[in-house]
Enzyme design. Structure first.
Site, PDB file in Angstrom:
ATOM      1  N   GLU A 187       8.575   7.940  32.115  1.00  9.36           N
ATOM      2  CA  GLU A 187       9.772   8.402  31.420  1.00  9.36           C
ATOM      3  C   GLU A 187       9.423   8.861  30.023  1.00  9.36           C
ATOM      4  O   GLU A 187       8.407   8.460  29.447  1.00  9.36           O
ATOM      5  CB  GLU A 187      10.810   7.287  31.375  1.00  9.36           C
ATOM      6  CG  GLU A 187      10.269   6.026  30.791  1.00  9.36           C
ATOM      7  CD  GLU A 187      11.128   4.813  31.095  1.00  9.36           C
ATOM      8  OE1 GLU A 187      11.809   4.799  32.132  1.00  9.36           O
ATOM      9  OE2 GLU A 187      11.109   3.894  30.284  1.00  9.36           O
ATOM     10  N   GLY A 199       2.672   2.575  27.446  1.00 14.96           N
ATOM     11  CA  GLY A 199       1.215   2.667  27.429  1.00 14.96           C
ATOM     12  C   GLY A 199       0.586   2.701  26.059  1.00 14.96           C
ATOM     13  O   GLY A 199       1.262   2.858  25.043  1.00 14.96           O
ATOM     14  N   GLU A 200      -0.733   2.520  26.044  1.00 15.86           N
ATOM     15  CA  GLU A 200      -1.508   2.524  24.804  1.00 15.86           C
ATOM     16  C   GLU A 200      -2.335   3.825  24.769  1.00 15.86           C
ATOM     17  O   GLU A 200      -3.304   3.976  25.517  1.00 15.86           O
ATOM     18  CB  GLU A 200      -2.414   1.276  24.777  1.00 15.86           C
ATOM     19  CG  GLU A 200      -3.482   1.286  23.722  1.00 15.86           C
ATOM     20  CD  GLU A 200      -2.980   1.589  22.302  1.00 15.86           C
ATOM     21  OE1 GLU A 200      -1.988   0.999  21.864  1.00 15.86           O
ATOM     22  OE2 GLU A 200      -3.601   2.451  21.646  1.00 15.86           O
ATOM     23  N   CYS A 246       6.824  -6.875  24.861  1.00 18.90           N
ATOM     24  CA  CYS A 246       6.918  -5.499  25.354  1.00 18.90           C
ATOM     25  C   CYS A 246       7.011  -5.456  26.881  1.00 18.90           C
ATOM     26  O   CYS A 246       6.201  -6.080  27.578  1.00 18.90           O
ATOM     27  CB  CYS A 246       5.698  -4.716  24.881  1.00 18.90           C
ATOM     28  SG  CYS A 246       5.644  -3.027  25.488  1.00 18.90           S
ATOM     29  N   CYS A 278      10.792   2.086  25.174  1.00 17.88           N
ATOM     30  CA  CYS A 278       9.489   1.700  25.688  1.00 17.88           C
ATOM     31  C   CYS A 278       9.412   1.363  27.177  1.00 17.88           C
ATOM     32  O   CYS A 278       9.053   0.270  27.563  1.00 17.88           O
ATOM     33  CB  CYS A 278       9.011   0.489  24.877  1.00 17.88           C
ATOM     34  SG  CYS A 278       7.241   0.303  24.876  1.00 17.88           S
ATOM     35  N   CYS A 335       9.584  11.322  22.605  1.00 15.80           N
ATOM     36  CA  CYS A 335       8.688  10.171  22.741  1.00 15.80           C
ATOM     37  C   CYS A 335       8.068  10.222  24.138  1.00 15.80           C
ATOM     38  O   CYS A 335       8.786  10.198  25.140  1.00 15.80           O
ATOM     39  CB  CYS A 335       9.518   8.909  22.551  1.00 15.80           C
ATOM     40  SG  CYS A 335       8.621   7.399  22.848  1.00 15.80           S
ATOM     41  N   CYS A 371       1.189  -7.283  25.269  1.00 12.84           N
ATOM     42  CA  CYS A 371       1.989  -7.794  24.144  1.00 12.84           C
ATOM     43  C   CYS A 371       3.219  -8.529  24.691  1.00 12.84           C
ATOM     44  O   CYS A 371       3.896  -8.015  25.588  1.00 12.84           O
ATOM     45  CB  CYS A 371       2.408  -6.659  23.217  1.00 12.84           C
ATOM     46  SG  CYS A 371       1.001  -5.729  22.570  1.00 12.84           S
ATOM     47  N   SER A 408       1.099  -0.503  15.309  1.00 19.85           N
ATOM     48  CA  SER A 408       2.039  -1.568  15.672  1.00 19.85           C
ATOM     49  C   SER A 408       1.442  -2.887  15.194  1.00 19.85           C
ATOM     50  O   SER A 408       0.694  -3.533  15.913  1.00 19.85           O
ATOM     51  CB  SER A 408       2.231  -1.595  17.194  1.00 19.85           C
ATOM     52  OG  SER A 408       2.853  -0.403  17.609  1.00 19.85           O
ATOM     53  N   LEU A 409       1.770  -3.246  13.977  1.00 19.61           N
ATOM     54  CA  LEU A 409       1.145  -4.431  13.375  1.00 19.61           C
ATOM     55  C   LEU A 409       1.918  -5.697  13.767  1.00 19.61           C
ATOM     56  O   LEU A 409       1.342  -6.637  14.297  1.00 19.61           O
ATOM     57  CB  LEU A 409       1.084  -4.239  11.848  1.00 19.61           C
ATOM     58  CG  LEU A 409       0.350  -5.319  11.064  1.00 19.61           C
ATOM     59  CD1 LEU A 409      -1.108  -5.446  11.501  1.00 19.61           C
ATOM     60  CD2 LEU A 409       0.422  -5.041   9.560  1.00 19.61           C
ATOM     61  N   HIS A 410       3.185  -5.717  13.479  1.00 23.15           N
ATOM     62  CA  HIS A 410       4.108  -6.760  13.929  1.00 23.15           C
ATOM     63  C   HIS A 410       3.791  -8.178  13.432  1.00 23.15           C
ATOM     64  O   HIS A 410       4.419  -9.137  13.899  1.00 23.15           O
ATOM     65  CB  HIS A 410       4.224  -6.804  15.459  1.00 23.15           C
ATOM     66  CG  HIS A 410       4.540  -5.499  16.108  1.00 23.15           C
ATOM     67  ND1 HIS A 410       5.311  -4.520  15.509  1.00 23.15           N
ATOM     68  CD2 HIS A 410       4.191  -4.992  17.321  1.00 23.15           C
ATOM     69  CE1 HIS A 410       5.414  -3.480  16.327  1.00 23.15           C
ATOM     70  NE2 HIS A 410       4.747  -3.731  17.420  1.00 23.15           N
ATOM     71  N   CYS A 451       0.911  -0.976  31.007  1.00 18.57           N
ATOM     72  CA  CYS A 451       0.006  -1.086  29.866  1.00 18.57           C
ATOM     73  C   CYS A 451      -0.868  -2.313  30.054  1.00 18.57           C
ATOM     74  O   CYS A 451      -0.430  -3.312  30.615  1.00 18.57           O
ATOM     75  CB  CYS A 451       0.824  -1.214  28.575  1.00 18.57           C
ATOM     76  SG  CYS A 451      -0.177  -1.240  27.072  1.00 18.57           S
ATOM     77  N   SER A 455       0.865   6.305  18.238  1.00 20.27           N
ATOM     78  CA  SER A 455       1.137   4.913  17.881  1.00 20.27           C
ATOM     79  C   SER A 455       0.185   4.015  18.661  1.00 20.27           C
ATOM     80  O   SER A 455       0.043   4.141  19.872  1.00 20.27           O
ATOM     81  CB  SER A 455       2.589   4.582  18.240  1.00 20.27           C
ATOM     82  OG  SER A 455       2.882   3.238  17.955  1.00 20.27           O
ATOM     83  N   ASN A 505      14.006  -5.205  20.568  1.00 20.92           N
ATOM     84  CA  ASN A 505      14.873  -4.966  21.714  1.00 20.92           C
ATOM     85  C   ASN A 505      14.684  -6.100  22.705  1.00 20.92           C
ATOM     86  O   ASN A 505      13.542  -6.390  23.057  1.00 20.92           O
ATOM     87  CB  ASN A 505      14.416  -3.686  22.433  1.00 20.92           C
ATOM     88  CG  ASN A 505      15.328  -2.534  22.166  1.00 20.92           C
ATOM     89  OD1 ASN A 505      16.548  -2.676  22.179  1.00 20.92           O
ATOM     90  ND2 ASN A 505      14.729  -1.402  21.906  1.00 20.92           N
TER      91      ASN A 505
HETATM   92  N1  SAH Z   1       0.894   0.998  22.695  1.00 24.78           N
HETATM   93  C1  SAH Z   1       1.367   1.718  21.557  1.00 24.78           C
HETATM   94  C2  SAH Z   1       2.563   2.622  21.822  1.00 24.78           C
HETATM   95  C3  SAH Z   1       3.606   2.221  22.802  1.00 24.78           C
HETATM   96  S1  SAH Z   1       4.802   1.064  22.322  1.00 24.78           S
HETATM   97  C4  SAH Z   1       1.668   0.767  20.436  1.00 24.78           C
HETATM   98  O1  SAH Z   1       1.502  -0.430  20.621  1.00 24.78           O
HETATM   99  O2  SAH Z   1       2.015   1.210  19.354  1.00 24.78           O
HETATM  100  C5  SAH Z   1       5.741   1.873  21.082  1.00 24.78           C
HETATM  101  C6  SAH Z   1       6.333   0.903  20.067  1.00 24.78           C
HETATM  102  O3  SAH Z   1       7.381   0.130  20.660  1.00 24.78           O
HETATM  103  C7  SAH Z   1       5.292  -0.078  19.536  1.00 24.78           C
HETATM  104  O4  SAH Z   1       5.433  -0.257  18.150  1.00 24.78           O
HETATM  105  C8  SAH Z   1       5.692  -1.340  20.269  1.00 24.78           C
HETATM  106  O5  SAH Z   1       5.202  -2.465  19.637  1.00 24.78           O
HETATM  107  C9  SAH Z   1       7.211  -1.213  20.283  1.00 24.78           C
HETATM  108  N2  SAH Z   1       7.878  -2.128  21.185  1.00 24.78           N
HETATM  109  C10 SAH Z   1       7.433  -2.659  22.332  1.00 24.78           C
HETATM  110  N3  SAH Z   1       8.329  -3.518  22.849  1.00 24.78           N
HETATM  111  C11 SAH Z   1       9.375  -3.532  22.000  1.00 24.78           C
HETATM  112  C12 SAH Z   1      10.615  -4.242  21.978  1.00 24.78           C
HETATM  113  N4  SAH Z   1      10.930  -5.109  22.938  1.00 24.78           N
HETATM  114  N5  SAH Z   1      11.449  -4.026  20.931  1.00 24.78           N
HETATM  115  C13 SAH Z   1      11.134  -3.148  19.949  1.00 24.78           C
HETATM  116  N6  SAH Z   1       9.975  -2.455  19.921  1.00 24.78           N
HETATM  117  C14 SAH Z   1       9.106  -2.643  20.936  1.00 24.78           C
END
Ligand code: SAH
Length: 378
Positions: free
Chosen positions: A97, A181-182, A139, A356, A125, A136, A237-239, A132, A213, A313
């Site tokens: 998608e 995906g990454e 995700c 995502c 996007c 994480c 995506s540091l988080h 993936c 990203s 989310n």
């Molecule tokens: N793998 C890449 C890109 C795909 S995810 C990455 O990690 O950046 C795109 C973004 O959506 C990333 O920042 C990811 O951490 C975020 N994401 C994943 N699950 C999420 C969720 N449940 N709520 C909000 N953002 C989320």
């Protein structure tokens, strides 16, 4: 020793010089290569019957060779905020998608643009993998696991089909590799897709309007910087502000700890005045404390970054949940007071599960969990 035959390049993945090899084999003149490339990428069609400036015999050869898009839109869902999700079946198998997001006139939507007013700009996007491998915990894609990486033609085709879903007055302005995906896991396909997308005879996107990203795959960040001279936008995506918090939510951090990832960012050859985006999902009780915000500002000190704060989310695979609005604001305040540009990103397209890969992955996750979801999981 037998060598695995490499799958032939899909026609949509061929650069003009690769088409030239093909036209030469057919005894066609080399400028035909550029013509086919333009039909596919600039005009967005793989139907040889409409390629009227090509000789009939050549069009027949293209049809015989099975020139076609590698994916087909099976569903187009529209959210109340104008976000559209396109669900596509790929001809190699599997569903992906991509999401079209009209940028609102909220200046925070595109902080790098001064003008603010909406002029039809749309961000697309795209996905780079089905599922993936990164795992994480917050995700949906990560929880489903990797099915396969997408080929460059499948990445580019998302742009080609999405352009057909633009509405009156809209134009595709930005492209983000932030779907399923990454993108740096299958680096070669991502890099080829970027070469195709930015080719001046094709879609001709400016590399600075493309953002990749990543979860922080250090070798991929280095290669991307070298191969495109830092012109392609980068988001991390540091988080988490520290390895102890990040290890708990992003397994790959054990292989590429924060210091190594930030070192790769420091060496990314960014053009002047451009910044790397740091994405930071706020997860209640995990990474959203004021102390985390202070630690984050120390961790990022000296880097040319802007920070996007994203309330998490909810996904069905985990009980983790988003921080509340006041916590999100307080977190942002700390970063702003430390001199960072920090923005809270609104959730878009919630009513079509735009985030995502959630729609496609929901089915797989539910199968995996081996329990029926009685319709209450939306
Ligand atoms: N793998 C890449 C890109 C795909 S995810 C990455 O990690 O950046 C795109 C973004 O959506 C990333 O920042 C990811 O951490 C975020 N994401 C994943 N699950 C999420 C969720 N449940 N709520 C909000 N953002 C989320």
């Amino acid at each position: 020793m037998t060598v695995e035959p490499r799958e032939e390049l899909h026609p949509v993945a061929r650069l003009p010089e690769e088409w030239e090899r093909w036209t030469a084999e057919l005894g066609e003149r080399s400028f035909r290569a550029g013509q086919v490339f333009r039909w596919i990428h600039a005009r967005g069609t793989t139907d040889p019957t409409v390629m009227t400036d090509l000789p009939l015999s050549f069009r027949e050869r293209l049809a015989e060779a099975g020139l076609a898009m590698p994916l087909r839109v099976t569903e187009a869902l529209r959210a109340r905020d104008g976000t559209r999700k396109l669900v596509c079946d790929t001809s190699r198998g599997g569903r992906i998608e991509c999401v079209l997001i009209p940028m609102s006139d909220d200046p925070d939507d595109d902080p790098e643009d001064e003008d603010g007013a909406w002029d039809g700009r749309v961000t697309l996007c795209v996905s780079t993998q089905i599922g993936c491998a990164m795992g994480c915990v917050f995700c949906a894609s990560g929880q489903a696991g990797l099915e396969r990486g997408l080929r460059a033609d499948e990445i580019v085709a998302q742009v080609l089909v999405a352009r057909q879903h633009l509405e009156r007055g809209e134009r595709l302005r930005n492209l983000v590799f932030m779907g399923m995906g990454e993108p740096l896991h299958h680096y070669d396909e991502t890099a080829r897709a970027i070469r195709l997308l930015t080719h001046p005879d094709g879609i001709a996107m400016s590399p600075r309007r493309i953002t990749v990203s990543t979860v922080g795959l250090v070798p991929g960040i280095r290669r991307l910087g070298e191969d495109f001279d830092g012109k392609v936008g980068l988001a991390l995506s540091l988080h988490a502000p520290s390895d102890s918090v990040r290890n708990g939510i992003i397994p790959i951090n054990k292989r590429y700890p924060i210091a190594d990832v930030l070192d790769a960012l420091r060496h990314y050859p960014l053009p002047k005045r451009r910044r790397i985006t740091i994405e930071y999902i706020l997860i209640s009780g995990v990474n959203d404390d004021i102390a985390h915000a202070r630690e984050l500002s120390r961790t990022l000190r000296g880097l040319r970054v802007k920070v996007n704060l994203i309330p998490m989310n909810p996904i069905s695979a985990t009980a983790l949940s988003s921080s509340g609005a006041s916590r999100v604001d307080a977190f942002r305040e700390v970063l702003a007071s430390e001199g960072y540009s920090a923005f809270v990103r609104k959730r878009r397209g919630d009513d079509v599960d735009a985030a995502c890969g959630q729609l496609v992955l929901r089915e797989r996750l539910e199968r995996k969990a081996a329990r029926a979801c009685s319709g209450g999981c939306s």
